[in-house]
Design a protein around this motif. Structure first.
Motif, PDB file in Angstrom:
ATOM      1  N   ILE A 134      49.204  47.057  35.625  1.00  0.00           N
ATOM      2  CA  ILE A 134      49.726  47.718  36.656  1.00  0.00           C
ATOM      3  C   ILE A 134      49.405  47.033  38.094  1.00  0.00           C
ATOM      4  O   ILE A 134      49.790  47.433  39.061  1.00  0.00           O
ATOM      5  CB  ILE A 134      49.498  49.094  36.772  1.00  0.00           C
ATOM      6  N   GLY A 135      48.544  46.196  37.986  1.00  0.00           N
ATOM      7  CA  GLY A 135      48.244  45.323  39.115  1.00  0.00           C
ATOM      8  C   GLY A 135      47.539  44.197  38.931  1.00  0.00           C
ATOM      9  O   GLY A 135      46.710  44.066  37.854  1.00  0.00           O
ATOM     10  N   GLU A 136      47.367  43.285  39.958  1.00  0.00           N
ATOM     11  CA  GLU A 136      46.523  41.721  39.662  1.00  0.00           C
ATOM     12  C   GLU A 136      46.104  41.330  41.013  1.00  0.00           C
ATOM     13  O   GLU A 136      46.801  41.700  42.092  1.00  0.00           O
ATOM     14  CB  GLU A 136      47.396  40.898  39.072  1.00  0.00           C
ATOM     15  N   PHE A 137      44.986  40.768  41.047  1.00  0.00           N
ATOM     16  CA  PHE A 137      44.444  40.476  42.100  1.00  0.00           C
ATOM     17  C   PHE A 137      43.924  38.697  41.795  1.00  0.00           C
ATOM     18  O   PHE A 137      43.379  38.689  40.730  1.00  0.00           O
ATOM     19  CB  PHE A 137      43.098  41.061  42.687  1.00  0.00           C
ATOM     20  N   THR A 138      44.498  37.613  42.438  1.00  0.00           N
ATOM     21  CA  THR A 138      44.338  36.605  42.072  1.00  0.00           C
ATOM     22  C   THR A 138      43.514  35.750  43.437  1.00  0.00           C
ATOM     23  O   THR A 138      43.786  36.034  44.606  1.00  0.00           O
ATOM     24  CB  THR A 138      45.438  35.636  41.712  1.00  0.00           C
ATOM     25  N   PHE A 139      42.625  35.091  42.939  1.00  0.00           N
ATOM     26  CA  PHE A 139      41.595  34.479  44.011  1.00  0.00           C
ATOM     27  C   PHE A 139      41.341  32.979  43.797  1.00  0.00           C
ATOM     28  O   PHE A 139      41.609  32.409  42.650  1.00  0.00           O
ATOM     29  CB  PHE A 139      40.098  35.114  43.911  1.00  0.00           C
ATOM     30  N   ARG A 140      41.012  32.114  44.691  1.00  0.00           N
ATOM     31  CA  ARG A 140      40.734  30.892  44.792  1.00  0.00           C
ATOM     32  C   ARG A 140      39.578  30.556  44.013  1.00  0.00           C
ATOM     33  O   ARG A 140      39.321  29.191  43.575  1.00  0.00           O
ATOM     34  CB  ARG A 140      40.826  30.155  46.153  1.00  0.00           C
ATOM     35  N   SER A 141      38.550  31.369  43.720  1.00  0.00           N
ATOM     36  CA  SER A 141      37.406  31.114  42.935  1.00  0.00           C
ATOM     37  C   SER A 141      37.149  32.293  41.961  1.00  0.00           C
ATOM     38  O   SER A 141      37.757  33.452  42.148  1.00  0.00           O
ATOM     39  CB  SER A 141      36.107  30.905  44.031  1.00  0.00           C
ATOM     40  N   ASP A 142      36.131  31.929  40.916  1.00  0.00           N
ATOM     41  CA  ASP A 142      35.927  32.730  39.854  1.00  0.00           C
ATOM     42  C   ASP A 142      35.604  34.142  40.605  1.00  0.00           C
ATOM     43  O   ASP A 142      34.739  34.313  41.585  1.00  0.00           O
ATOM     44  CB  ASP A 142      34.911  32.403  39.141  1.00  0.00           C
ATOM     45  N   VAL A 143      36.012  35.282  39.972  1.00  0.00           N
ATOM     46  CA  VAL A 143      35.409  36.711  40.162  1.00  0.00           C
ATOM     47  C   VAL A 143      34.055  37.035  39.685  1.00  0.00           C
ATOM     48  O   VAL A 143      33.750  36.566  38.340  1.00  0.00           O
ATOM     49  CB  VAL A 143      36.315  37.527  39.565  1.00  0.00           C
ATOM     50  N   ARG A 144      32.980  37.488  40.342  1.00  0.00           N
ATOM     51  CA  ARG A 144      31.777  37.477  40.046  1.00  0.00           C
ATOM     52  C   ARG A 144      31.512  38.970  39.405  1.00  0.00           C
ATOM     53  O   ARG A 144      30.596  39.335  38.718  1.00  0.00           O
ATOM     54  CB  ARG A 144      30.668  37.197  40.887  1.00  0.00           C
ATOM     55  N   GLY A 145      32.354  40.141  39.999  1.00  0.00           N
ATOM     56  CA  GLY A 145      32.083  41.340  39.572  1.00  0.00           C
ATOM     57  C   GLY A 145      33.348  42.087  40.185  1.00  0.00           C
ATOM     58  O   GLY A 145      34.050  41.708  41.083  1.00  0.00           O
ATOM     59  N   VAL A 146      33.223  43.322  39.496  1.00  0.00           N
ATOM     60  CA  VAL A 146      34.373  44.065  39.726  1.00  0.00           C
ATOM     61  C   VAL A 146      33.669  45.622  39.835  1.00  0.00           C
ATOM     62  O   VAL A 146      33.018  46.138  38.743  1.00  0.00           O
ATOM     63  CB  VAL A 146      35.807  44.314  38.988  1.00  0.00           C
ATOM     64  N   LYS A 147      33.883  46.490  40.721  1.00  0.00           N
ATOM     65  CA  LYS A 147      33.554  47.810  40.744  1.00  0.00           C
ATOM     66  C   LYS A 147      34.688  48.822  41.045  1.00  0.00           C
ATOM     67  O   LYS A 147      35.298  48.779  41.795  1.00  0.00           O
ATOM     68  CB  LYS A 147      32.324  48.150  41.774  1.00  0.00           C
ATOM     69  N   LEU A 148      34.602  50.081  40.411  1.00  0.00           N
ATOM     70  CA  LEU A 148      35.606  50.866  40.653  1.00  0.00           C
ATOM     71  C   LEU A 148      35.276  52.459  40.921  1.00  0.00           C
ATOM     72  O   LEU A 148      34.196  52.960  40.692  1.00  0.00           O
ATOM     73  CB  LEU A 148      36.463  51.237  39.367  1.00  0.00           C
ATOM     74  N   ARG A 149      36.099  52.791  42.104  1.00  0.00           N
ATOM     75  CA  ARG A 149      35.730  54.428  42.234  1.00  0.00           C
ATOM     76  C   ARG A 149      37.209  54.836  42.036  1.00  0.00           C
ATOM     77  O   ARG A 149      38.218  54.005  41.953  1.00  0.00           O
ATOM     78  CB  ARG A 149      35.395  54.546  43.704  1.00  0.00           C
TER      79      ARG A 149
END
Length: 419
Positions: A134-149
């Protein structure tokens, strides 16, 4: 459709399909809609012989579950008792990051290098109730971590942190950090306090954002680089360790003062995980030295006025005072004391470790294996390892000493491979 289109200087793009988010409990056993995605849900026993590599392990926000990212997808496990409750397998590869949102249907997923469909520079917000992204985030470099609230999505890159609103994926904040290859970041989870801790711009510094108060606090925690830290669920206490791995320090996040310091050991170690018990009476730390240490905490805090009432899943008991920012440490009469050196009376004359507070209880594990640690019900200690092992243990809260193993499960087996 683009939600919150990035400006030209940003290194990310965001896309979403439609409204966010219906919630249901994950692991309900419901089959996905046919053809909804490339995920499949095979029926499998957790003790089968797996030909699967374990890429990551992580707790959910109340430590009642943990997620395992594998070379073929991800799996969700309940902690008490340890039991696989849910899995999804991919033909295209696995996930190096699997972040749960408590026990609901929403997860954040980041693909491993070998994942042909989901690269490591993309964050997927996956709704398992609808069986679709239902959603995507694309970055120019690798993702190191994701945190959710429940109200925010936080994405950690090596030098930057992005904070998004959960309902519309709009970018709210950007934070610059020192090089952060470990993806260090943690959040509070009380509904009416939003605290974020991350590395600062200088070695050994931790930046604490009290977003609700619009307050930023920079804490000079260690002389060496930060290796690990955690917040209490209300965000009022911060526990930190450096790459030396000998000392763990506890700070007041409102004024940055150091409240307590405990010693894991004298020799250098890589601290992989720090946990604070829900009642803030205990701290546990795991390292590559093969010992989980449990420390007694002497700090009690007074939170901001109008904080939500705590419960077993929301965090520590708060001793309210008249001042909304007072966080005075108090002596707790209910816990055992960490042992000190017999030469601690010579404080200031002998080297510092002679006057240190040492661990109250210990549990021994294989060395050089990455373990994460948490507190379960009745101050039990839960330990999960990258070797596919799960331990639930108990300790004497008066006398300390050796921690006693109560449960052991091999949740993921690696047959015909070196252990």
């Amino acid at each position: 459709m683009l939600a919150g289109a990035p400006s030209s200087h940003m290194s990310s793009s965001v896309s979403t399909s439609q409204g966010i988010f219906p919630t249901s409990r994950i692991g309900s056993g419901e089959s996905p809609n046919s053809g909804a995605s490339s995920f499949t849900q095979p029926i499998a026993d957790m003790n089968e012989n797996d030909e699967t590599d374990l890429l990551s392990i992580s707790w959910n926000q109340d430590y009642g579950c943990f997620a395992a990212g594998t070379s073929h997808g991800f799996r969700i496990y309940n902690c008490e008792p340890c039991k696989e409750t849910f899995r999804r397998d991919l033909k295209s590869g696995g996930f190096k990051i699997v972040e749960m949102l408590f026990r609901c249907n929403i997860l954040a997923l980041v693909g491993a290098v070998a994942n042909s469909h989901y690269p490591p520079n993309k964050v997927l917000i996956w709704d398992d109730h609808q069986s679709r992204c239902i959603g995507e985030f694309t970055f120019r470099s690798d993702v190191r971590g994701v945190k959710l609230r429940r109200d925010r999505i936080v994405v950690v890159l090596e030098h930057k942190i992005y904070v998004y609103n959960f309902t519309d994926l709009k970018l709210l904040h950007q934070i610059e950090t020192l090089a952060n290859p470990r993806g260090l970041c943690c959040l509070s989870h009380h509904s009416n306090t939003f605290v974020l801790a991350c590395p600062g711009l200088h070695k050994g510094h931790v930046r604490v954002e009290h977003f609700g108060l619009n307050v930023t606090k920079l804490i000079n925690a260690h002389d060496s680089q930060i290796a690990c830290f955690t917040l209490t669920l209300d965000g009022l206490l911060l526990a930190t360790a450096s790459v030396k791995g000998t000392l763990i320090r506890i700070f007041n996040t409102m004024d940055g003062s150091r409240l307590q310091e405990v010693r894991r050991g004298v020799d250098r170690a890589e601290i992989n995980s720090i946990a604070l018990s829900p009642n803030v009476q205990w701290l546990a730390a795991s390292s590559d030295r093969g010992t989980v240490h449990v420390f007694s905490l002497r700090v009690r805090v007074s939170g901001e006025d109008s904080l939500t009432q705590p419960n077993a899943f929301q965090g520590p008991a708060l001793f309210h005072q008249n001042s909304s920012s007072s966080l005075d440490p108090l002596i707790s009469p209910n816990t055992g004391a960490n042992p000190n050196s017999s030469l601690s009376f010579m404080r200031g004359v002998l080297p510092k470790y002679f006057s240190s507070e040492w661990s109250f209880a210990q549990f021994h594990l294989p060395e050089y294996t990455h373990f994460i640690v948490a507190f379960g019900s009745q101050n039990s200690v839960i330990i999960v390892g990258m070797d596919g092992s799960f331990y639930r243990c108990s300790f004497d809260q008066v006398h300390g000493g050796e921690v006693v193993q109560q449960e052991y499960v091999r949740f993921l087996k690696f047959e015909n491979r070196p252990k």
